[in-house]
Design an enzyme around this catalytic site. Structure first.
Site, PDB file in Angstrom:
ATOM      1  N   ARG A  41       0.871  -1.186   0.000  1.00 31.32           N
ATOM      2  CA  ARG A  41       0.000   0.000   0.000  1.00 31.32           C
ATOM      3  C   ARG A  41       0.907   1.235   0.000  1.00 31.32           C
ATOM      4  O   ARG A  41       1.724   1.410   0.914  1.00 31.32           O
ATOM      5  CB  ARG A  41      -0.888   0.028   1.247  1.00 31.32           C
ATOM      6  CG  ARG A  41      -1.718  -1.249   1.442  1.00 31.32           C
ATOM      7  CD  ARG A  41      -3.134  -1.125   0.916  1.00 31.32           C
ATOM      8  NE  ARG A  41      -3.775  -2.427   0.777  1.00 31.32           N
ATOM      9  CZ  ARG A  41      -4.702  -2.925   1.608  1.00 31.32           C
ATOM     10  NH1 ARG A  41      -5.106  -2.219   2.640  1.00 31.32           N
ATOM     11  NH2 ARG A  41      -5.232  -4.098   1.378  1.00 31.32           N
ATOM     12  N   GLU A  57       0.245   4.158   0.703  1.00 30.97           N
ATOM     13  CA  GLU A  57      -0.319   5.242   1.512  1.00 30.97           C
ATOM     14  C   GLU A  57       0.771   5.767   2.441  1.00 30.97           C
ATOM     15  O   GLU A  57       1.537   4.997   2.998  1.00 30.97           O
ATOM     16  CB  GLU A  57      -1.472   4.702   2.375  1.00 30.97           C
ATOM     17  CG  GLU A  57      -2.608   4.091   1.594  1.00 30.97           C
ATOM     18  CD  GLU A  57      -3.473   5.123   0.906  1.00 30.97           C
ATOM     19  OE1 GLU A  57      -3.303   6.326   1.198  1.00 30.97           O
ATOM     20  OE2 GLU A  57      -4.297   4.728   0.064  1.00 30.97           O
ATOM     21  N   ARG A 117       0.353   1.118  13.400  1.00 34.29           N
ATOM     22  CA  ARG A 117      -0.358  -0.075  12.947  1.00 34.29           C
ATOM     23  C   ARG A 117      -0.421  -0.182  11.428  1.00 34.29           C
ATOM     24  O   ARG A 117      -1.207  -0.954  10.883  1.00 34.29           O
ATOM     25  CB  ARG A 117      -1.766  -0.106  13.556  1.00 34.29           C
ATOM     26  CG  ARG A 117      -2.581   1.114  13.238  1.00 34.29           C
ATOM     27  CD  ARG A 117      -3.879   1.160  14.020  1.00 34.29           C
ATOM     28  NE  ARG A 117      -4.706   2.234  13.509  1.00 34.29           N
ATOM     29  CZ  ARG A 117      -4.509   3.529  13.772  1.00 34.29           C
ATOM     30  NH1 ARG A 117      -3.509   3.913  14.554  1.00 34.29           N
ATOM     31  NH2 ARG A 117      -5.293   4.439  13.244  1.00 34.29           N
ATOM     32  N   HIS A 118       0.384   0.572  10.717  1.00 33.85           N
ATOM     33  CA  HIS A 118       0.409   0.518   9.256  1.00 33.85           C
ATOM     34  C   HIS A 118       1.805   0.235   8.723  1.00 33.85           C
ATOM     35  O   HIS A 118       2.796   0.718   9.257  1.00 33.85           O
ATOM     36  CB  HIS A 118      -0.049   1.853   8.665  1.00 33.85           C
ATOM     37  CG  HIS A 118      -1.508   2.105   8.821  1.00 33.85           C
ATOM     38  ND1 HIS A 118      -2.020   2.743   9.914  1.00 33.85           N
ATOM     39  CD2 HIS A 118      -2.557   1.802   8.029  1.00 33.85           C
ATOM     40  CE1 HIS A 118      -3.338   2.826   9.787  1.00 33.85           C
ATOM     41  NE2 HIS A 118      -3.688   2.255   8.662  1.00 33.85           N
ATOM     42  N   GLU A 133      -8.616  -2.516  13.688  1.00 31.23           N
ATOM     43  CA  GLU A 133      -9.321  -3.345  12.734  1.00 31.23           C
ATOM     44  C   GLU A 133      -8.397  -4.497  12.350  1.00 31.23           C
ATOM     45  O   GLU A 133      -7.362  -4.306  11.736  1.00 31.23           O
ATOM     46  CB  GLU A 133      -9.657  -2.491  11.503  1.00 31.23           C
ATOM     47  CG  GLU A 133     -10.532  -3.170  10.509  1.00 31.23           C
ATOM     48  CD  GLU A 133     -10.805  -2.284   9.289  1.00 31.23           C
ATOM     49  OE1 GLU A 133     -10.701  -1.048   9.405  1.00 31.23           O
ATOM     50  OE2 GLU A 133     -11.104  -2.856   8.236  1.00 31.23           O
ATOM     51  N   SER A 160     -11.255  -7.692   7.762  1.00 27.85           N
ATOM     52  CA  SER A 160     -12.347  -7.077   7.037  1.00 27.85           C
ATOM     53  C   SER A 160     -12.882  -8.131   6.072  1.00 27.85           C
ATOM     54  O   SER A 160     -12.096  -8.844   5.445  1.00 27.85           O
ATOM     55  CB  SER A 160     -11.822  -5.865   6.273  1.00 27.85           C
ATOM     56  OG  SER A 160     -12.892  -5.108   5.810  1.00 27.85           O
ATOM     57  N   ARG A 199      -0.932  -7.449  12.514  1.00 27.78           N
ATOM     58  CA  ARG A 199      -1.854  -6.967  13.549  1.00 27.78           C
ATOM     59  C   ARG A 199      -2.256  -8.106  14.474  1.00 27.78           C
ATOM     60  O   ARG A 199      -2.383  -7.915  15.685  1.00 27.78           O
ATOM     61  CB  ARG A 199      -3.080  -6.310  12.905  1.00 27.78           C
ATOM     62  CG  ARG A 199      -2.729  -4.982  12.267  1.00 27.78           C
ATOM     63  CD  ARG A 199      -3.955  -4.228  11.801  1.00 27.78           C
ATOM     64  NE  ARG A 199      -3.558  -2.957  11.199  1.00 27.78           N
ATOM     65  CZ  ARG A 199      -4.405  -2.087  10.669  1.00 27.78           C
ATOM     66  NH1 ARG A 199      -5.694  -2.358  10.653  1.00 27.78           N
ATOM     67  NH2 ARG A 199      -3.960  -0.965  10.154  1.00 27.78           N
TER      68      ARG A 199
END
Length: 439
Positions: free
Chosen positions: A221, A223, A229-230, A362, A365, A413
RNA sequence: GCCCAGGUAGUAUAGUUCGGUCUAGUAUGUACGGCUGUCGCCCGUAGGACCCGGGUCCGAAUCCCGGCCUGGGCGCCA
């Protein structure tokens, strides 16, 4: 210094396998110097291998001169081997020590290590990651990744039993799979390509043939996230099942989590103790909250979110205080979810998508997927995506796409939860984030 | 992309408020010496640092400006 060759030496035991029952037997151990304590007439060397540590005791006047000479040279992190006799003793916490009869030094280490590995002056995460190969030799690091290994083993064996096939989908793709998230681009023989952000579309297509599939692998990703947590590169555990809906895969998921916690608690008792983590095995079924209930709970705590909005992190933190363990959030507004999540037939503004939360994080998902081509095209358009660029994927829907559902879980996670680590970089061997590309 | 905080020996920190014995303190690590039961061994000696550039000032680790780097939060999500 003259280094020794391993020659015909073979390890007979890991440190953890040396027990008082082996009293007076000869063992051959390999590992590294963790610490040296020299009291003058007697010297203690702590040998560390991946399973733990053991004390070598050298009474200077009562060992062979060549053993004493070799042990004089040993410094922290030298790799070495020792042949010696196990001695039962009350003077060590493990009830044993080894009296060396021969020592071989395989390699040296720099005198001044970049981080403190004794735990007396723990380094900050930045210094530790810069010296990651060394940092990973620390007992807490070893314990963390052993827990991760055990968790993964438990998940795999569980899914195999539930009839899932392990698959591998492409990491290099021609266009965005889900829209939205930023992708890393790569040059593919002069053509523009991207690193996959998820196996979503491929795993859905595979339900058409293999029915039940799972994949464990890295995704990317682009981002510019800057949180604990990323990651830019993370490991996803994805499943997809034909002839199933969200309820089915949620039931599977809570069993997976329950199983993983049970196995880790049993097999990694020592590691959890070392990490000072009392892992609770969650009881099934997990709490299920609807999106509407979540909004209501938040309102009770003076956090008001208009219906239809995504839940911001700040609100999730409040929710995490109310529900500190595992809980599902279901019945999300359709437009807050990805295009492939199925709207409820009786109430299309609400979807069959769900999240599995752990406190405010989270973890998973998932949801029932759309299996009708026309509906998928309509959802793509509603999301502002061009169905034309999903042509390859859409063809699967011409060949009898079964009703299906699935989920994706972040391995790191999960490991954070299992080891009680607060920073995702702790549970990633070589983390990649916005500012870190090395080591 | 936006916001906040911070950069002092190998590591972790004190000192920065309000500029002046700061000749920059402490712990740990390292080197050397001593010590026969340590397990965060102990004792002694030594060496080791103010992110970079500019400015203000008699004087800057400390104040100002710019840069670089890092940590954290948000958004996004696994």
């Amino acid at each position: 210094m003259n280094l020794d060759s391993i020659g015909d030496w073979t390890r007979t035991h890991y440190t953890s396998q040396v027990t008082p029952e082996l009293d007076s037997q000869e063992v051959t151990l390999f590992g590294w110097v963790q610490d040296v304590r020299d009291l003058g007439g007697i010297r203690f060397i702590i040998l560390q291998d991946r399973e733990g540590t053991i004390q070598l005791t050298i009474p200077k006047k009562r060992v062979l001169p060549e053993v004493l000479t070799k042990s004089d040279l040993l410094q922290k992190r030298f790799s070495f081997g020792v042949k010696g006799n196990v001695k039962k003793t009350t003077m060590t916490s493990r009830g044993i020590e080894v009296i060396p009869a021969a020592i071989k030094i395989f390699n040296v280490a720099t005198e001044q290590l970049p981080i403190d590995i004794t735990g007396k002056t723990p380094a900050l995460i930045e210094a530790r990651l810069d010296a990651r190969p060394l940092d990973l030799t620390q007992e807490q690091s070893l314990a963390t990744f052993k827990v991760q290994h055990t968790a993964l083993e438990a998940i795999r064996s569980f899914l195999f039993k539930k009839d899932f096939l392990e698959v591998h989908t492409p990491r290099i793709i021609a266009s965005a799979t889900e829209g939205g998230a930023e992708l890393f681009s790569v040059d593919y023989f002069g053509q523009k390509a991207y690193l996959a952000q998820s196996p979503q579309l491929y795993k859905e297509e595979l339900t058409l043939s293999f029915e039940r599939v799972f994949e464990v692998g890295p995704f990317f990703r682009a981002e510019e996230s800057h949180t604990r947590r990323h990651l830019s590169e993370f490991t996803s555990i994805d499943i997809e099942a034909a002839f199933a809906n969200a309820t089915d895969v949620m039931a599977l998921l809570e069993q997976v989590i329950n199983h993983v916690c049970t196995v880790v608690k049993e097999k990694c008792a020592n590691e959890l103790t070392l990490l000072k983590h009392n892992l609770e095995v969650p009881t099934i079924p997990f709490k299920r909250l609807t999106y509407d209930q979540v909004l209501e709970d938040l309102k009770q705590h003076d956090v008001t979110i208009p219906w239809g909005e995504d839940i911001p992190t700040e609100a999730f933190r409040v929710l995490g205080e109310i529900y500190p363990y595992f809980y599902f959030i279901t019945d999300w507004p359709t437009h807050a979810k990805a295009f492939y999540i199925k709207p409820r037939e009786d109430k299309p503004e609400v979807s069959e998508g769900f999240d599995l939360m752990h406190s405010y994080i989270e973890l998973v998902s998932g949801g029932t997927r759309i299996s009708q081509k026309e509906q998928l095209i309509q959802r793509l358009q509603e999301k502002g995506l061009n169905p034309e660029s999903f042509k390859c994927h859409l063809q699967a829907y011409d060949y009898g796409m079964p009703p299906h559902a699935g989920w994706g879980m972040g391995l790191e996670r999960l490991t954070m939860i299992l080891t009680d680590n607060k920073n995702i970089r702790e549970v990633t061997l070589y983390p990649r984030d916005r500012v870190r590309l090395t080591p």
